[in-house]
Scaffold this motif. Structure first.
Motif, PDB file in Angstrom:
ATOM      1  N   ARG A   1      -5.593  16.218   4.119  1.00  0.00           N
ATOM      2  CA  ARG A   1      -4.548  15.219   4.354  1.00  0.00           C
ATOM      3  C   ARG A   1      -3.220  15.718   3.777  1.00  0.00           C
ATOM      4  O   ARG A   1      -2.493  14.982   3.119  1.00  0.00           O
ATOM      5  CB  ARG A   1      -4.925  13.883   3.718  1.00  0.00           C
TER       6      ARG A   1
ATOM      7  N   ASP B   1       0.859  -1.197   0.000  1.00  0.00           N
ATOM      8  CA  ASP B   1       0.000   0.000   0.000  1.00  0.00           C
ATOM      9  C   ASP B   1       0.889   1.239   0.000  1.00  0.00           C
ATOM     10  O   ASP B   1       2.015   1.239  -0.529  1.00  0.00           O
ATOM     11  CB  ASP B   1      -0.968  -0.059   1.196  1.00  0.00           C
ATOM     12  N   ASP B   2       0.421   2.296   0.585  1.00  0.00           N
ATOM     13  CA  ASP B   2       1.093   3.597   0.596  1.00  0.00           C
ATOM     14  C   ASP B   2       2.506   3.485   1.195  1.00  0.00           C
ATOM     15  O   ASP B   2       2.788   2.570   1.965  1.00  0.00           O
ATOM     16  CB  ASP B   2       0.240   4.521   1.480  1.00  0.00           C
TER      17      ASP B   2
ATOM     18  N   LYS C   1      -3.851  -0.518  -6.860  1.00  0.00           N
ATOM     19  CA  LYS C   1      -4.885   0.071  -6.009  1.00  0.00           C
ATOM     20  C   LYS C   1      -4.826   1.580  -6.230  1.00  0.00           C
ATOM     21  O   LYS C   1      -3.837   2.222  -5.889  1.00  0.00           O
ATOM     22  CB  LYS C   1      -4.636  -0.257  -4.534  1.00  0.00           C
TER      23      LYS C   1
ATOM     24  N   ASP D   1     -12.813   2.188   4.751  1.00  0.00           N
ATOM     25  CA  ASP D   1     -11.631   2.028   5.600  1.00  0.00           C
ATOM     26  C   ASP D   1     -12.014   1.407   6.935  1.00  0.00           C
ATOM     27  O   ASP D   1     -11.142   1.053   7.730  1.00  0.00           O
ATOM     28  CB  ASP D   1     -10.985   3.393   5.869  1.00  0.00           C
TER      29      ASP D   1
ATOM     30  N   ASP E   1      -6.023   5.096  -5.437  1.00  0.00           N
ATOM     31  CA  ASP E   1      -6.668   5.801  -4.336  1.00  0.00           C
ATOM     32  C   ASP E   1      -6.943   7.254  -4.718  1.00  0.00           C
ATOM     33  O   ASP E   1      -6.376   7.787  -5.689  1.00  0.00           O
ATOM     34  CB  ASP E   1      -5.721   5.742  -3.117  1.00  0.00           C
TER      35      ASP E   1
HETATM   36  C1  DGJ Z   1      -6.839   5.614   2.121  1.00  0.00           C
HETATM   37  C2  DGJ Z   1      -7.282   4.224   1.786  1.00  0.00           C
HETATM   38  O1  DGJ Z   1      -8.672   4.114   1.932  1.00  0.00           O
HETATM   39  C3  DGJ Z   1      -6.533   3.230   2.648  1.00  0.00           C
HETATM   40  O2  DGJ Z   1      -6.966   1.929   2.378  1.00  0.00           O
HETATM   41  C4  DGJ Z   1      -5.045   3.367   2.405  1.00  0.00           C
HETATM   42  O3  DGJ Z   1      -4.737   2.965   1.101  1.00  0.00           O
HETATM   43  C5  DGJ Z   1      -4.610   4.796   2.639  1.00  0.00           C
HETATM   44  N1  DGJ Z   1      -5.405   5.732   1.915  1.00  0.00           N
HETATM   45  C6  DGJ Z   1      -3.166   4.983   2.271  1.00  0.00           C
HETATM   46  O4  DGJ Z   1      -2.756   6.276   2.382  1.00  0.00           O
END
Ligand code: DGJ
Length: 712
Positions: free
Chosen positions: A424, A347-348, A457, A529, A459
């Motif tokens: 953010r 992920d991030d 993924k 989330d 986002d």
């Molecule tokens: C928001 C997403 O909904 C999360 O699952 C995750 O990927 C974070 N961003 C990462 O910054």
């Protein structure tokens, strides 16, 4: 040879589509009946204007009365409907007067489509309305193309929705889905009283949905009763108006939200709206679910992956947040493989400068502090374990603390003399700019070309603010959000075409941007989330009402929003009703925890075909009960999977729920076939299971179980 075969298949498909006569034209050539499996949509020309008649059960076709309203209600003349077209001509005239010109029956994406052209009686404005018929799902899709046929002068579009329908006069209740971060898609039911009810998005983010349904007041049966429903295929700002007049019918009008937007149509140019889906069923809310979810699963999802069984995922976000490095990722991947995961997603946190959420977005090269060898050597090791590799990106955003922003501060949406509103710690890139789109395309093309990535993924974590594009021509300034969305779709479509093996997941701080247009371009949605299993049961119940299970990614994580410390098995059972993922720091798992995971993942692999491709039935909704029961039945009706989640257990007779019979009636089985119900003695006919029902052998709060029902 391949080409010839392709052309032949296309011709055959076209012949098939057109062999069913779904559009019947009246003898006068000016009235049309559009048929789906069970519905009819009627149109006719009256006083030179195209008007909509009845939309509903096709057996009522002979009994329908006068038209209910204009097919394209405009601003102009009497104000007796919500206009879907509002323009200003170059001389300042704001009224539109449309006159019918012609019709054509065309094939759009394989669907028979009625195309009706109307023109303004005086000004060079052509309005073409399209209605596509998607017969097997009882759906129609509407959209409008508008053209400035003049030689000089712009026509300003102040409002142009995708379409409108009128429901026969009745008292109605509307159900739509609203939410906030972490609590997505909560159903809201309200009476439609005279006046206007609008649901809309103004900042590109919605934890609700554009999907809705309307029932005559008092109809509550889940499996029967008239329902009109719809959804907008659009991911930017959208709007739906429900306009109930005092004496008359209800009008539903929806499409692109022109709040703070306008388009200037230059001579010779045209604009086409996004599409709005409408449907009608007499099978209650379950009918809505079946029409929408089957359509999405069988026709709408990206064709390259539509038929594929979805893999079991691991995602590192909850385990690591931004703190990623090769060693730990490999350690996670090793355990992931051991428990049965098939796709490992980082992920991030993997890209340059991304130590926290205050830096890095926009600089899409690997962070060599965290991955000194780059990504590919790590990916190779992950692949060698037998796992595919996926990665998180957030293309539409930039942190002010990034090389990209330092080099191009004008690449974000902004107004001079105004604050740039961060969310953010990030700003939204101006995707209306071609140089921005090209930068993003190059960045992700390179990333996918140089690394063996099989899953993206995608986002999007900030809502739209400051929609200014100071260097754009003045007459394009208020169209930037429309352009943004066009370019976003183009970007993802181009990447998908070039990398056809890659899965794409749509995420927007959880379920902040889920709609049918995303479903046409992304294989999955990240619904929320909030991975607390109890909250998730509610979110999933709404999600599965409107979207297919094979698009819903659900991870088992340590998140525990209500301090309940749910058993691991319970969490797995919740996530297994969609596309299963794991998000724990599994390097810390005990052998016993790994054993639970292994056993559940093995079970998931055994049932996932039916879950991912079967017909869904929401037998008991958590919104009305202390438990939730979801059933999936495979196409052949030979196997069914029933998920049961008990959320509370009360003493007998204290609530309506436990004064009711505990028998649960199944759905979708063959009445005459005989079935074994896992965990229950005996063999039962489908008829018995569906009419009498069965007492589910599961007691106690926070207990869950997955039952398999197999035809003998
Ligand atoms: C928001 C997403 O909904 C999360 O699952 C995750 O990927 C974070 N961003 C990462 O910054």
């Amino acid at each position: 040879m391949k080409r010839v075969l392709c052309i032949l298949t296309l011709c055959l498909m076209t012949c098939y589509v057109f062999s069913q006569q779904l559009i019947r034209v009246g003898d006068d050539g000016k009235s049309w009946n559009l048929f789906t499996r069970s519905t009819v949509y009627q149109l006719k020309v009256e006083n030179n204007e195209v008007r909509m008649g009845y939309y509903g059960n096709k057996t009522l076709i002979e009994q329908t009365g006068r038209p209910l309203g204009a097919e394209i209600p405009v601003r102009g003349g009497y104000v007796n409907a919500t206009p879907i077209l509002e323009v200003i001509f170059p001389d300042g005239v704001r009224d539109v007067e449309l006159a019918y010109q012609s019709y054509e029956i065309v094939n759009v994406d394989g669907f028979q489509t009625l195309k009706i052209t109307q023109c303004d009686k005086h000004y060079p404005l052509e309005v073409i309305s399209f209605i596509s018929i998607i017969p097997e799902y009882d759906l129609i899709e509407k959209w409008v193309e508008i053209r400035n046929t003049g030689k000089k002068g712009n026509i300003k579009i102040e409002n142009l929705l995708s379409g409108s329908i009128f429901l026969p006069k009745d008292a109605y209740e509307l159900t739509h889905y609203a939410g906030v971060w972490g609590y997505e898609f909560t159903p809201q039911t309200t009476k439609l009283t005279p006046g206007l009810k609008t649901i809309q998005v103004k900042d590109f983010k919605s934890y609700g949905l554009s999907s809705f349904y309307i029932r005559p007041e008092g109809e509550t049966d889940n499996y029967s009763g008239k329902v009109w429903f719809g959804s907008i295929k659009y991911s930017g700002n959208w709007r739906i108006d429900f306009d109930k007049s005092f004496n008359g019918p209800v009008q539903i009008a929806g499409g692109l939200n022109f709040w703070d937007q306008e388009l200037n149509l230059k001579p010779g140019s045209s604009f086409t709206t996004p599409r709005m889906v409408f449907g009608y069923t007499e099978l209650g809310v379950e009918g809505v679910t079946h029409c929408l979810t089957s359509y999405i699963r069988e026709k709408l999802l990206p064709s390259s992956h539509r038929e594929k069984i979805r893999p079991v995922l691991y995602n590192s976000w909850y385990a690591t947040t931004f703190n990623v490095n090769e060693e730990h990722q490999l350690a996670l991947a090793k355990v992931a493989k051991e428990i049965g995961v098939e796709m490992f997603v980082i992920d991030d946190g993997w890209f340059k400068g991304r130590v926290n959420d205050r830096a890095g977005l926009g600089d899409w090269t690997v962070d060599t502090n965290k991955f000194p060898n780059g990504l590919q050597p790590m990916i190779e090791k992950i692949n060698a374990l037998g796992l595919d590799f996926g990665i998180w990106i957030e293309p539409e955003m930039v942190n002010p603390n990034s090389d990209l922003y330092r080099a191009h501060p004008d690449w974000v949406f902004h107004f001079p003399n105004r604050q740039r509103h961060e969310g953010r710690n990030q700003l939204i890139l101006n995707l209306a700019r071609e140089d921005v789109v090209q930068y993003l395309y190059q960045s992700f093309h390179k990333l996918l070309k140089e690394n063996n990535i099989k899953f993206i993924k995608w986002d999007m974590n900030k809502q739209m603010t400051d929609p200014g594009f100071p260097s754009a021509p003045t007459d394009e300034q208020r169209a930037v959000r429309i352009k943004y969305m066009e370019n976003l779709y183009r970007l993802v479509e181009t990447l998908r075409k070039e990398f056809p093996d890659v899965w794409f997941e749509n995420c927007s701080s959880g379920g902040g941007r889920i709609d049918m247009a995303m479903n046409a371009r992304y294989d999955f949605n990240w619904a929320s989330d909030n991975t607390d299993p109890i909250d998730r049961i509610f979110i999933q119940d709404s999600y599965l009402t409107l979207f297919p299970a094979n698009t819903m990614i659900s991870w088992v994580t340590h998140e525990d929003w209500h301090r309940q410390n749910h058993p691991l098995e319970f969490k797995f059972n919740v996530c297994m009703a969609g596309v299963l993922g794991v998000g724990y720091d599994i390097t810390k798992w005990t052998e016993a925890e790994k054993d639970v995971a292994k056993e559940r993942i093995t079970k998931y692999k055994e049932i996932r075909k039916t879950v991912q491709t079967g017909t869904p039935y929401r037998l008991v909704t958590p919104y009305e009960s202390n438990r939730s029961i979801v059933q999936f039945v495979n196409k052949e009706q030979s196997e069914s999977i029933v998920f049961v989640y008990n959320m509370a257990e009360y003493p007998n007779n204290v609530f309506t729920e436990n004064r009711r019979s505990a028998l649960v009636q199944l759905r979708g089985l063959m009445p005459d076939a005989r079935y074994a119900f896992e965990g229950v003695n005996g063999i039962y006919s489908g008829d018995y299971l569906m009419k009498t029902g069965i007492e589910i052998p599961l007691r106690g709060a926070y207990k869950s179980r997955i039952f398999k029902i197999v035809k003998q």
